[in-house]
Enzyme design. Structure first.
Site, PDB file in Angstrom:
ATOM      1  N   THR A   1      10.120  70.309  75.193  1.00  0.00           N
ATOM      2  CA  THR A   1       9.019  69.422  74.829  1.00  0.00           C
ATOM      3  C   THR A   1       9.078  68.191  75.724  1.00  0.00           C
ATOM      4  OG1 THR A   1      10.336  68.405  73.064  1.00  0.00           O
ATOM      5  CG2 THR A   1       8.936  70.254  72.440  1.00  0.00           C
ATOM      6  N   LEU A   2       7.894  67.704  76.096  1.00  0.00           N
ATOM      7  CA  LEU A   2       7.804  66.659  77.119  1.00  0.00           C
ATOM      8  C   LEU A   2       7.010  65.453  76.633  1.00  0.00           C
ATOM      9  CD1 LEU A   2       6.986  69.136  80.036  1.00  0.00           C
ATOM     10  CD2 LEU A   2       9.156  67.924  79.722  1.00  0.00           C
TER      11      LEU A   2
ATOM     12  N   ASP B   1       9.981  67.567  65.335  1.00  0.00           N
ATOM     13  CA  ASP B   1      10.111  68.390  64.120  1.00  0.00           C
ATOM     14  C   ASP B   1       8.769  69.029  63.754  1.00  0.00           C
ATOM     15  OD1 ASP B   1      12.787  67.633  63.957  1.00  0.00           O
ATOM     16  OD2 ASP B   1      12.283  65.837  62.811  1.00  0.00           O
TER      17      ASP B   1
ATOM     18  N   SER C   1       1.123  64.451  64.674  1.00  0.00           N
ATOM     19  CA  SER C   1       2.155  63.687  63.943  1.00  0.00           C
ATOM     20  C   SER C   1       2.375  62.298  64.542  1.00  0.00           C
ATOM     21  CB  SER C   1       3.465  64.468  63.883  1.00  0.00           C
ATOM     22  OG  SER C   1       4.207  64.284  65.061  1.00  0.00           O
TER      23      SER C   1
HETATM   24  O1  RIB Z   1      13.442  63.871  64.293  1.00  0.00           O
HETATM   25  C1  RIB Z   1      13.341  62.715  63.518  1.00  0.00           C
HETATM   26  C2  RIB Z   1      14.471  62.643  62.545  1.00  0.00           C
HETATM   27  O2  RIB Z   1      15.684  62.437  63.241  1.00  0.00           O
HETATM   28  C3  RIB Z   1      14.367  61.506  61.579  1.00  0.00           C
HETATM   29  O3  RIB Z   1      13.650  61.845  60.430  1.00  0.00           O
HETATM   30  C4  RIB Z   1      15.816  61.134  61.326  1.00  0.00           C
HETATM   31  O4  RIB Z   1      16.228  61.333  60.018  1.00  0.00           O
HETATM   32  C5  RIB Z   1      16.631  61.952  62.319  1.00  0.00           C
HETATM   33  O5  RIB Z   1      17.177  63.067  61.734  1.00  0.00           O
END
Ligand code: RIB
Length: 308
Positions: free
Chosen positions: A222-223, A254, A284
């Site tokens: 991912t970039l 995520d 997001s």
């Molecule tokens: O990717 C973001 C997450 O990284 C945050 O929610 C934090 O808790 C860490 O785990």
């Protein structure tokens, strides 16, 4: 439709927004403070569930009030919680600073109960839950021994493993041959390859090197605002991200991983799954917080269709 097992972390994010990051030793006046659900594992599980996937979480929570809220959020989003083990003491905590002008973040993580997720606690539960063809979604905010044992188990059960190698762990390279789809950002890709952060121009070659290092099917880097590059046995695919206003990048990776898993669980091929994941990530970043910013099915459908 296959099910998704997420084995990973549960954190509470304490988030301060300020005009810029403080220098070492400096005290800076911030602009706002908020508490959000977080943790790579929890965020990815909720991201996939909001997009309609059947998701079960395997992880460790504390008995603190924040941990209780985190589990309640899983229930609200339809993530299965029967395989969450509760320990005395605190769950994971992340102190996050977001720079107002760029939406970039800096994170300090204290894993708390996440470190108590030992291999045996996961493998016995996963063995009882899974069916051949299910997806296994992993990250590295729980002990690497647990990730390794879970990957070994999935070999026996015909599961497909998606590993988001965050945060980087140098011992990971020994496990890559058990990973079907690897997802990393440009910094983690550089760390895995033994160098510095990967640029957009280097990304396809870096992805090819990750695939050659043992990953079975797909390496995705991912970039950020540039989107992502996917490398598989057919070659590489650059997937540009739309230009959007960036409020907070926390959880964008995520959102990507959760959306990728949700799309695979519906039978979408990996290239289309990655296209939908780029759009989920771009949605997001337009809202503050990790879990509050993860898009729903209707939000994603309004911005992405397979004809795009
Ligand atoms: O990717 C973001 C997450 O990284 C945050 O929610 C934090 O808790 C860490 O785990």
């Amino acid at each position: 439709m296959s099910k998704i097992a997420v084995v990973g972390s549960i954190n509470t994010d304490f988030v301060v927004r300020a005009a810029r990051f403080p220098a070492p030793g400096e005290t800076l006046l911030g602009e706002s403070f908020a508490v959000y659900g977080g943790g790579n594992g929890a965020n990815q599980a909720i991201a996939a569930a909001r997009l309609g996937a059947t998701v079960e979480f395997f992880g460790a929570a504390g008995r603190d009030p924040q941990s209780i809220e985190r589990v309640q959020q899983f229930v609200a989003d339809g993530v299965g919680t029967t395989n969450i083990i509760t320990f005395d003491g605190f769950g994971g905590i992340a102190m996050i600073q977001v720079e107002e002008s760029s939406g970039q973040n800096a994170i300090t993580l204290v894993p708390g109960a996440n470190l108590l997720l030992t291999p045996d606690l996961v493998t016995t539960r996963l063995e009882a839950w899974t069916r051949p063809g299910d997806l296994l979604c992993l990250q590295l905010e729980v002990p690497l021994e647990t990730v390794a044992a879970t990957l070994a188990l999935k070999e026996r059960f015909g599961m497909t493993a998606i590993l988001n190698a965050a945060p980087f762990d140098a011992r990971l390279s020994e496990l890559l041959s058990l990973v079907d789809h690897l997802i990393v950002n440009e910094i983690e890709a550089g760390q895995l390859l033994g160098g510095g952060s990967i640029s957009r121009d280097d990304a396809a070659a870096a992805g090819a090197r990750l695939l050659a290092s043992g990953v079975r099917t797909t390496a995705i880097i991912t970039l950020g605002r540039y989107g992502a590059v996917l490398v598989d046995l057919e070659g590489h695919l650059m997937i540009p991200a739309p230009t959007v206003p960036v409020v907070d990048t926390t959880g964008a990776g995520d959102a990507f991983v959760g959306a990728f898993c949700a799309a695979l669980s519906r039978g979408m091929d990996t290239r289309d799954a990655a296209r939908s994941a780029v759009i989920a990530g771009s949605l997001s970043v337009q809202k503050p917080g990790a879990q509050p910013s993860l898009p729903t099915s209707s939000e994603l459908a309004a911005s992405f269709s397979l004809s795009d």
